[in-house]
Scaffold this motif. Structure first.
Motif, PDB file in Angstrom:
ATOM      1  N   ASP A 155     -14.179  40.191  10.591  1.00  0.00           N
ATOM      2  CA  ASP A 155     -14.831  40.437   9.296  1.00  0.00           C
ATOM      3  C   ASP A 155     -14.000  39.853   8.158  1.00  0.00           C
ATOM      4  O   ASP A 155     -14.539  39.239   7.237  1.00  0.00           O
ATOM      5  CB  ASP A 155     -15.036  41.940   9.056  1.00  0.00           C
ATOM      6  CG  ASP A 155     -16.113  42.543   9.933  1.00  0.00           C
ATOM      7  OD1 ASP A 155     -16.907  41.783  10.532  1.00  0.00           O
ATOM      8  OD2 ASP A 155     -16.151  43.789  10.022  1.00  0.00           O
ATOM      9  N   TRP A 156     -12.679  40.050   8.233  1.00  0.00           N
ATOM     10  CA  TRP A 156     -11.783  39.509   7.200  1.00  0.00           C
ATOM     11  C   TRP A 156     -11.849  37.982   7.175  1.00  0.00           C
ATOM     12  O   TRP A 156     -11.955  37.374   6.109  1.00  0.00           O
ATOM     13  CB  TRP A 156     -10.356  39.997   7.466  1.00  0.00           C
ATOM     14  CG  TRP A 156      -9.337  39.444   6.528  1.00  0.00           C
ATOM     15  CD1 TRP A 156      -9.107  39.836   5.234  1.00  0.00           C
ATOM     16  CD2 TRP A 156      -8.400  38.404   6.803  1.00  0.00           C
ATOM     17  NE1 TRP A 156      -8.075  39.089   4.699  1.00  0.00           N
ATOM     18  CE2 TRP A 156      -7.627  38.211   5.642  1.00  0.00           C
ATOM     19  CE3 TRP A 156      -8.131  37.620   7.929  1.00  0.00           C
ATOM     20  CZ2 TRP A 156      -6.612  37.261   5.568  1.00  0.00           C
ATOM     21  CZ3 TRP A 156      -7.112  36.683   7.862  1.00  0.00           C
ATOM     22  CH2 TRP A 156      -6.371  36.515   6.691  1.00  0.00           C
ATOM     23  N   LEU A 157     -11.824  37.359   8.346  1.00  0.00           N
ATOM     24  CA  LEU A 157     -11.913  35.900   8.408  1.00  0.00           C
ATOM     25  C   LEU A 157     -13.242  35.410   7.836  1.00  0.00           C
ATOM     26  O   LEU A 157     -13.283  34.434   7.080  1.00  0.00           O
ATOM     27  CB  LEU A 157     -11.758  35.406   9.845  1.00  0.00           C
ATOM     28  CG  LEU A 157     -10.374  35.557  10.467  1.00  0.00           C
ATOM     29  CD1 LEU A 157     -10.418  35.158  11.933  1.00  0.00           C
ATOM     30  CD2 LEU A 157      -9.344  34.745   9.712  1.00  0.00           C
ATOM     31  N   ASN A 158     -14.324  36.079   8.184  1.00  0.00           N
ATOM     32  CA  ASN A 158     -15.654  35.650   7.721  1.00  0.00           C
ATOM     33  C   ASN A 158     -15.814  35.775   6.210  1.00  0.00           C
ATOM     34  O   ASN A 158     -16.645  35.084   5.624  1.00  0.00           O
ATOM     35  CB  ASN A 158     -16.753  36.437   8.436  1.00  0.00           C
ATOM     36  CG  ASN A 158     -16.992  35.914   9.829  1.00  0.00           C
ATOM     37  OD1 ASN A 158     -16.894  34.718  10.084  1.00  0.00           O
ATOM     38  ND2 ASN A 158     -17.297  36.811  10.748  1.00  0.00           N
ATOM     39  N   ARG A 159     -15.044  36.627   5.575  1.00  0.00           N
ATOM     40  CA  ARG A 159     -15.104  36.731   4.110  1.00  0.00           C
ATOM     41  C   ARG A 159     -14.567  35.470   3.446  1.00  0.00           C
ATOM     42  O   ARG A 159     -14.864  35.200   2.280  1.00  0.00           O
ATOM     43  CB  ARG A 159     -14.344  37.958   3.614  1.00  0.00           C
ATOM     44  CG  ARG A 159     -15.082  39.256   3.893  1.00  0.00           C
ATOM     45  CD  ARG A 159     -14.545  40.418   3.078  1.00  0.00           C
ATOM     46  NE  ARG A 159     -13.168  40.741   3.344  1.00  0.00           N
ATOM     47  CZ  ARG A 159     -12.742  41.623   4.259  1.00  0.00           C
ATOM     48  NH1 ARG A 159     -13.619  42.277   4.990  1.00  0.00           N
ATOM     49  NH2 ARG A 159     -11.458  41.855   4.417  1.00  0.00           N
ATOM     50  N   HIS A 160     -13.786  34.685   4.176  1.00  0.00           N
ATOM     51  CA  HIS A 160     -13.247  33.437   3.628  1.00  0.00           C
ATOM     52  C   HIS A 160     -14.251  32.303   3.744  1.00  0.00           C
ATOM     53  O   HIS A 160     -14.183  31.349   2.987  1.00  0.00           O
ATOM     54  CB  HIS A 160     -11.942  33.062   4.329  1.00  0.00           C
ATOM     55  CG  HIS A 160     -10.832  33.982   3.957  1.00  0.00           C
ATOM     56  ND1 HIS A 160     -10.564  35.148   4.649  1.00  0.00           N
ATOM     57  CD2 HIS A 160      -9.937  33.935   2.946  1.00  0.00           C
ATOM     58  CE1 HIS A 160      -9.544  35.756   4.073  1.00  0.00           C
ATOM     59  NE2 HIS A 160      -9.139  35.049   3.044  1.00  0.00           N
ATOM     60  N   ASP A 161     -15.144  32.326   4.666  1.00  0.00           N
ATOM     61  CA  ASP A 161     -16.242  31.377   4.861  1.00  0.00           C
ATOM     62  C   ASP A 161     -16.514  31.212   6.340  1.00  0.00           C
ATOM     63  O   ASP A 161     -16.107  32.043   7.127  1.00  0.00           O
ATOM     64  CB  ASP A 161     -15.988  30.028   4.183  1.00  0.00           C
ATOM     65  CG  ASP A 161     -17.276  29.508   3.529  1.00  0.00           C
ATOM     66  OD1 ASP A 161     -18.345  29.642   4.140  1.00  0.00           O
ATOM     67  OD2 ASP A 161     -17.206  28.996   2.409  1.00  0.00           O
ATOM     68  N   THR A 162     -17.144  30.118   6.725  1.00  0.00           N
ATOM     69  CA  THR A 162     -17.565  29.911   8.103  1.00  0.00           C
ATOM     70  C   THR A 162     -16.368  29.597   8.996  1.00  0.00           C
ATOM     71  O   THR A 162     -15.690  28.586   8.806  1.00  0.00           O
ATOM     72  CB  THR A 162     -18.579  28.756   8.185  1.00  0.00           C
ATOM     73  OG1 THR A 162     -19.679  29.061   7.336  1.00  0.00           O
ATOM     74  CG2 THR A 162     -19.065  28.552   9.608  1.00  0.00           C
TER      75      THR A 162
END
Length: 99
Positions: A51-58
């Protein structure tokens, strides 16, 4: 009114795995560090990490250290989420002087 489109960014990540925690770093498509964070090495922690990674983009790729050991559970979870994972070998520090 002029509207500026925000370019779509693809990010990659690297995860340093340990028994109790995993530390993730996320990079933009130019290789710039966007952030680091630590998560519990649990199913809930795996979800929080992604979830944290996906907040940065794809997310297009995640390098995981120890996919057959401490990173095995995280790697299995990422595969269920259709994330491309590559194994990152642990550095061989034998014969090196301690820091």
């Amino acid at each position: 009114m002029l509207t500026i489109a925000h370019p779509h960014t693809q990010v990659t990540a690297a995860v340093d795995t340990h028994k109790d925690t995993h530390t993730a770093a996320v990079l933009d498509d130019a290789g710039r560090l966007l952030g680091t964070a630590q998560f519990a090495a649990t199913p809930a922690g795996h979800r929080q990490l992604l979830d944290w990674l996906n907040r940065h983009d794809t997310v297009i790729l995640i390098g995981v250290e120890g996919t057959g050991a401490y990173g095995a559970g995280l790697t299995r979870y990422l595969h269920t989420q259709h994330i491309k994972v590559v194994e990152v070998d642990r550095p061989d520090l034998r014969g090196q002087a301690p820091r």
